[in-house]
Design an enzyme around this catalytic site. Structure first.
Site, mmCIF file in Angstrom:
data_model
loop_
_atom_site.group_PDB
_atom_site.id
_atom_site.type_symbol
_atom_site.label_atom_id
_atom_site.label_comp_id
_atom_site.label_asym_id
_atom_site.label_seq_id
_atom_site.Cartn_x
_atom_site.Cartn_y
_atom_site.Cartn_z
ATOM 1 N N GLU A 1 -15.860 -11.206 -3.485
ATOM 2 C CA GLU A 1 -16.883 -10.965 -2.473
ATOM 3 C C GLU A 1 -17.516 -9.596 -2.665
ATOM 4 O O GLU A 1 -16.891 -8.682 -3.186
ATOM 5 C CB GLU A 1 -16.244 -10.961 -1.088
ATOM 6 N N CYS B 1 -20.892 -2.723 -0.978
ATOM 7 C CA CYS B 1 -19.439 -2.638 -0.938
ATOM 8 C C CYS B 1 -18.922 -3.555 -2.050
ATOM 9 O O CYS B 1 -19.177 -4.758 -2.039
ATOM 10 C CB CYS B 1 -18.956 -3.087 0.440
ATOM 11 N N CYS C 1 -5.425 -8.770 -4.912
ATOM 12 C CA CYS C 1 -4.873 -7.418 -4.923
ATOM 13 C C CYS C 1 -3.356 -7.517 -4.908
ATOM 14 O O CYS C 1 -2.794 -8.388 -4.251
ATOM 15 C CB CYS C 1 -5.340 -6.634 -3.695
ATOM 16 N N CYS D 1 -0.957 -5.339 1.435
ATOM 17 C CA CYS D 1 -1.007 -4.732 2.771
ATOM 18 C C CYS D 1 -0.910 -5.832 3.834
ATOM 19 O O CYS D 1 -1.585 -6.862 3.745
ATOM 20 C CB CYS D 1 -2.281 -3.915 2.949
ATOM 21 N N CYS E 1 -4.193 -7.253 5.564
ATOM 22 C CA CYS E 1 -5.405 -7.444 4.753
ATOM 23 C C CYS E 1 -5.499 -8.857 4.190
ATOM 24 O O CYS E 1 -4.536 -9.371 3.612
ATOM 25 C CB CYS E 1 -5.415 -6.416 3.622
ATOM 26 N N CYS F 1 -12.682 -7.140 4.207
ATOM 27 C CA CYS F 1 -12.346 -7.481 2.837
ATOM 28 C C CYS F 1 -11.551 -8.781 2.728
ATOM 29 O O CYS F 1 -10.575 -9.007 3.417
ATOM 30 C CB CYS F 1 -11.665 -6.251 2.260
HETATM 31 N N1 SAH Z 1 -7.751 -1.284 -1.927
HETATM 32 C C1 SAH Z 1 -8.536 -0.190 -1.459
HETATM 33 C C2 SAH Z 1 -9.981 -0.531 -1.252
HETATM 34 C C3 SAH Z 1 -10.324 -1.845 -0.643
HETATM 35 S S1 SAH Z 1 -9.927 -2.073 1.052
HETATM 36 C C4 SAH Z 1 -7.933 0.375 -0.192
HETATM 37 O O1 SAH Z 1 -7.042 -0.243 0.377
HETATM 38 O O2 SAH Z 1 -8.340 1.462 0.187
HETATM 39 C C5 SAH Z 1 -11.067 -0.993 1.892
HETATM 40 C C6 SAH Z 1 -10.603 -0.586 3.282
HETATM 41 O O3 SAH Z 1 -10.658 -1.723 4.185
HETATM 42 C C7 SAH Z 1 -9.162 -0.084 3.319
HETATM 43 O O4 SAH Z 1 -9.062 1.099 4.076
HETATM 44 C C8 SAH Z 1 -8.446 -1.256 3.970
HETATM 45 O O5 SAH Z 1 -7.255 -0.861 4.561
HETATM 46 C C9 SAH Z 1 -9.478 -1.736 4.957
HETATM 47 N N2 SAH Z 1 -9.232 -3.093 5.494
HETATM 48 C C10 SAH Z 1 -8.628 -4.124 4.886
HETATM 49 N N3 SAH Z 1 -8.599 -5.208 5.705
HETATM 50 C C11 SAH Z 1 -9.193 -4.837 6.862
HETATM 51 C C12 SAH Z 1 -9.478 -5.495 8.095
HETATM 52 N N4 SAH Z 1 -9.141 -6.764 8.290
HETATM 53 N N5 SAH Z 1 -10.107 -4.794 9.078
HETATM 54 C C13 SAH Z 1 -10.474 -3.503 8.876
HETATM 55 N N6 SAH Z 1 -10.252 -2.836 7.726
HETATM 56 C C14 SAH Z 1 -9.614 -3.480 6.733
HETATM 57 FE FE1 SF4 Z 2 -5.321 -4.274 -1.557
HETATM 58 FE FE2 SF4 Z 2 -6.244 -4.948 0.858
HETATM 59 FE FE3 SF4 Z 2 -4.276 -3.169 0.639
HETATM 60 FE FE4 SF4 Z 2 -6.760 -2.471 -0.157
HETATM 61 S S1 SF4 Z 2 -6.104 -2.992 1.931
HETATM 62 S S2 SF4 Z 2 -4.817 -2.122 -1.242
HETATM 63 S S3 SF4 Z 2 -7.462 -4.471 -0.942
HETATM 64 S S4 SF4 Z 2 -4.170 -5.362 0.043
#
Ligand code: SAH
Ligand code: SF4
Length: 337
Positions: free
Chosen positions: A85, A98, A105, A109, A112, A326
């Site tokens: 995406e 973005c 990934c 997390c 996520c 994301c």
């Molecule tokens: N992997 C990298 C970059 C991609 S995620 C990282 O984790 O920084 C970009 C940002 O979106 C990160 O801060 C992540 O924690 C946040 N994010 C992921 N899922 C989310 C959600 N459902 N709502 C809000 N922020 C989210």
């Molecule tokens: Fe990966 Fe999502 Fe964690 Fe970013 S927030 S490191 S994309 S699992």
């Protein structure tokens, strides 16, 4: 090699190999990078055979979601069927893209959507950059800012990410000011230090999400081996080398990390660094047990940080109705994930 994976030097050699004059490489680059044209038939000043020789887009548009606030999210299918995406967030003057750096990934997390299916594979630099071209054509806008905050962990795909940043900031390619490029990382100290040594005055954003190791480990399993202290000293090194304030990202999860105790602990950490804190309101993911904090909790959290002298911003949530967080559009179209 795909067009967008090539440096301008590589493009020049590839054009020379066809027997064409060197200025043809410049013309080609102008069509793609300056004008955002990807259709060989539209490259009117080029010999047809040359225009058709290079594969500019290797992915195809597989879905689109438009949000009421103008945010557009695209689902792209890569040449091997993997899906990623990317998002364009417009304002009157600017267009921020973005970008994804991986299909899936590995960091897992807990909150996520991208982390749910694990890592499928890294993207090439070209696959990162073609997201910009797809978004520009879909929205009729020219990119002005880029954030590496889509699917994947950019610093776990270091070489492709840095090559893509170089293309974005090269005056002869996308031509963005490095100050308008942000790389967001879950916090990998080794690659952060390596990035500090590249001559790239970009903004580094570190996804902290917790002010202590115990809570951070619960939210970010991959952080188990990486204590906060190591991330903070790598961030300090980045600041010392580049002179650019680091951004600390903190996704506020209702009743998990949005308490006054967390705010005070975060203020202590942030106070040690030259940094800005970005608070992001959680965008709920259907199959996950986290929820968005109340507006009141967000305000109270931000005020606590501000009272301690921290530069704090609450990031406006854009495109929430377009599954803009994301991994969410892919997840919606893949009910099994
Ligand atoms: N992997 C990298 C970059 C991609 S995620 C990282 O984790 O920084 C970009 C940002 O979106 C990160 O801060 C992540 O924690 C946040 N994010 C992921 N899922 C989310 C959600 N459902 N709502 C809000 N922020 C989210
Ligand atoms: Fe990966 Fe999502 Fe964690 Fe970013 S927030 S490191 S994309 S699992």
């Amino acid at each position: 090699m795909a067009f967008l994976d090539m440096t301008l030097e590589q493009l020049s050699s590839a054009v020379a190999e066809t027997g064409e004059k060197p200025f043809r490489a410049r013309q080609l680059a102008e069509w793609v990078y300056r004008k955002g044209v990807t259709d060989p038939a539209a490259m009117t000043n080029l010999p047809k055979a040359l225009a058709e020789r290079f594969e500019i887009l290797t992915s195809r548009l597989a879905g689109r979601a438009d949000s009421a606030d103008g945010t557009v999210k695209l689902l792209l299918e890569l040449s091997d069927g993997e899906r990623i995406e990317c998002v364009l967030i417009p304002t009157e003057r600017f267009a921020t893209v973005c970008l994804s750096t991986q299909a899936g990934c590995a960091m897992g997390c807990a909150f996520c959507a991208t982390g749910l299916g694990g890592l499928r594979r890294n993207l090439s630099a070209g696959e990162i950059l073609e997201q910009v071209l797809h978004l520009q054509s879909a929205c009729g806008r020219k990119v002005t800012h880029a954030v590496f905050m889509g699917m994947g962990e950019p610093l776990a795909n270091y070489d492709a990410t840095v090559a893509a940043v170089r293309a974005l900031t090269d005056p002869a390619r996308f031509g963005l000011s490095a100050r308008r490029v942000t790389v967001s990382t879950v916090g990998l100290p080794g690659p952060i230090r390596r990035l500090a040594k590249e001559n790239l005055p970009i903004t580094l954003a570190i996804s902290l999400h917790a002010p202590n190791d115990a809570l951070r480990r619960e939210l970010i399993p991959a952080a188990a081996k990486v204590p906060l202290e190591r991330i903070l000293s790598a961030a300090q090194e980045f600041y010392d080398a580049r002179g650019r304030e680091v951004t600390l990202e903190y996704v506020l999860l209702g009743d998990v990390n949005d308490t006054p105790v967390c705010a005070e602990a975060l203020a202590k950490i942030a106070g040690r660094l030259r940094c800005n804190v970005n608070l992001i309101r959680y965008n709920p993911v259907p199959s996950l047990p986290f929820r968005s904090p109340s507006g009141r909790a967000v305000r109270a959290f931000a005020e606590r940080l501000a009272r301690r002298g921290i530069n704090v911003h609450v990031r406006r949530s854009r495109g929430a109705d377009a599954d803009a967080a994301c991994g969410q559009l892919r997840q919606r179209t893949e009910p099994q994930a």
